[in-house]
Design a protein around this motif. Structure first.
Motif: not given
Length: 511
Positions: A313-328
């Motif tokens: 029930g926690i709202q995720v405003e944004w999620a990110g990663t630093y792994m640019k090779a796996m962006e897609s």
């Protein structure tokens, strides 16, 4: 070409990745052909993993003399000494940025020396300049398996290889024990763990297993792809982090093994289970539900934690990663799970984004922990890079059902303790006498009722919503909050205290 100064990196170098593989395996010694500073690998293993003996790394130092006259002689002497003194099965000669600059042909050195050593000599096929930690791990681990794997008959009982757990990974050794216990409960045998604890002889028997399990998305999948193409071995690649992901992981294993795992899943998610008791408790609903969070980390942990937060029930405003090779793949995996999904490897941009978002809680790496402390947000570290605090001595898994309960405890404690600390800093602490009086009032229901009813003031009334908010404030600062809010209301001429007045008082005393 544009050069970018990186004084804080989310991923280590190729050397770090190779060292994580070799340092996790048995009777493998690594010769690091580089400057004196590259001996930091020894320090990392000794400090974070608390080795009681010297880690299996030896530096073939490149100094001023070697820079001027060549470093081949030093490397040859080091390899021969390691072979004689350590007697390993394999010596890995690791390239570094310095050896690459010197244009040293390490493959030629290994080829020449092989006839003079008992150990097998291997040079990792990575680019010391370009490749980062996880990619180097993925490629080198595949190289090791391809070098030693042999065709073997399958084990009598259904068995699996666990690909991924290694030293210096985020809680990975604890994860391994949790996954081992889960598989044991299901009656599934473990043939081999790679790289942790594996040896050359073990790698020769890797094909005895019926299924490969790639625990993490950052590395290990290439090993599984190789084994599938070369030996026809099936594999699954799901990180069991969170309720949904753990269920998917178990169901797919059950399908491959031909066993029913649903009874096991129901037992761990039943109303009497620790997970259900926590998630469905009144305390969780009041302290967790509806909170705003942001998530940042490596691929596996950012994805898994995002799913878990949504599940409780926690709202995720944004999620990110630093792994640019796996962006897609990352964006596709989390589509619809967060308001924004992105890839970024600049910690300053992430820090600014946290400040702009103003979340209730942050889930990130050690870098986000620093940023959160600077901006006064509670933070849970859920991914590498991590601090020594995230290499605990006690069992502390992230994966599986035990991992879920640990994360829930961490979330609950971080949000509540963060709130208490914030309130103390905002309103100040009561004196010891006042704390005792408030504690006594907390125990006596009638006294508490009198204390809270109508704000304990005939002049100023509290609305039901405001009174309910006051009740949720920890008792040791509740009296101070009440008095400061009423003082502010009188000064501003308010006859009634609403939620708006409470927030206005909060802002006033924070100045």
């Amino acid at each position: 070409m544009v050069l970018k100064l990186a004084y804080w990196m989310y991923e280590g170098t190729a050397l770090s990745g190779i060292a994580r593989v070799t340092g996790s395996m048995k009777k493998i010694h690594t010769v690091i052909h580089g400057p004196q500073g590259d001996s930091y690998i020894n320090v990392m293993f000794s400090m974070l993993e608390r080795f009681h003996e010297l880690p299996p790394f030896t530096l073939s130092a490149i100094g001023r003399r070697e820079m001027a006259k060549g470093s081949r002689a030093r490397l040859v002497e080091t390899v021969l000494r390691v072979d004689e003194e350590q007697k390993p099965d394999v010596i890995v000669i690791t390239p570094t940025c310095s050896s690459t600059l010197l244009q040293e042909d390490l493959d030629a050195v290994a080829h020449t020396l092989q006839a003079r050593t008992n150990a097998t000599l291997i040079v990792p096929k990575v680019n010391a300049f370009r490749d980062l930690e996880h990619y180097a791990m993925d490629q080198f681990l595949t190289q090791m398996v391809a070098t030693f794997a042999e065709e073997q008959s399958k084990s009598e009982r259904f068995s699996v290889n666990i690909i991924g757990p290694s030293y210096l990974g985020f809680h990975q050794i604890h994860d391994l024990e949790e996954i081992k216990k889960t598989l044991q409960d299901l009656g599934i045998e473990i043939n081999l763990v790679v790289p942790y604890g594996a040896s050359v002889e073990a790698l020769r028997n890797i094909t005895k297993a019926h299924l490969n399990i790639s625990l993490y998305q950052e590395y290990g999948k290439s090993v599984c792809d190789y084994l599938k193409e070369r030996f026809g071995m099936d594999y699954l690649s799901i990180t069991p982090l969170g309720i949904r992901q753990t269920g998917r992981f178990l169901e797919e294993i059950g399908e491959k093994a031909g066993i029913d795992v649903h009874a096991y899943i129901r037992r761990n998610l039943s109303p009497a289970s620790l997970i259900s008791r926590c998630v469905n408790s009144v305390d969780a609903l009041s302290s967790l539900y509806g909170k705003r969070a942001v998530v940042f980390g490596d691929y596996s942990h950012a994805v898994g934690v995002t799913y878990l937060l949504r599940e409780i029930g926690i709202q995720v405003e944004w999620a990110g990663t630093y792994m640019k090779a796996m962006e897609s793949s990352f964006k596709q995996e989390l589509q619809g799970q967060a308001k924004e999904v992105f890839v970024c490897d600049d910690f300053q941009k992430i820090s600014n984004k946290i400040k702009e978002t103003q979340p209730d809680i942050v889930f990130g790496t050690q870098m986000e922990r620093h940023s959160s402390a600077r901006h006064d947000f509670p933070c849970v570290v859920i991914s590498s890079p991590a601090h020594i605090l995230n290499f605990p001595l006690h069992a502390s898994p992230i994966l599986g059902y035990s991992g879920i309960t640990r994360i829930l405890d961490n979330i609950n404690g971080t949000i509540k303790l963060g709130l208490e600390e914030h309130l103390v800093n905002m309103f100040g602490e009561d004196s010891q006498e006042e704390e005792v009086q408030i504690a006594i009032a907390e125990v006596a229901a009638s006294t508490e009722k009198k204390e809270l009813s109508a704000g304990a003031s005939e002049e100023i009334k509290w609305t039901p919503d405001a009174l309910n908010t006051l009740k949720q404030i920890p008792f040791f600062v509740r009296g101070k909050v009440q008095r400061n809010t009423e003082t502010y209301a009188r000064e501003k001429g308010h006859k009634e205290i609403t939620l708006e007045v409470i927030y206005a008082a909060k802002a006033h005393f924070e100045k």
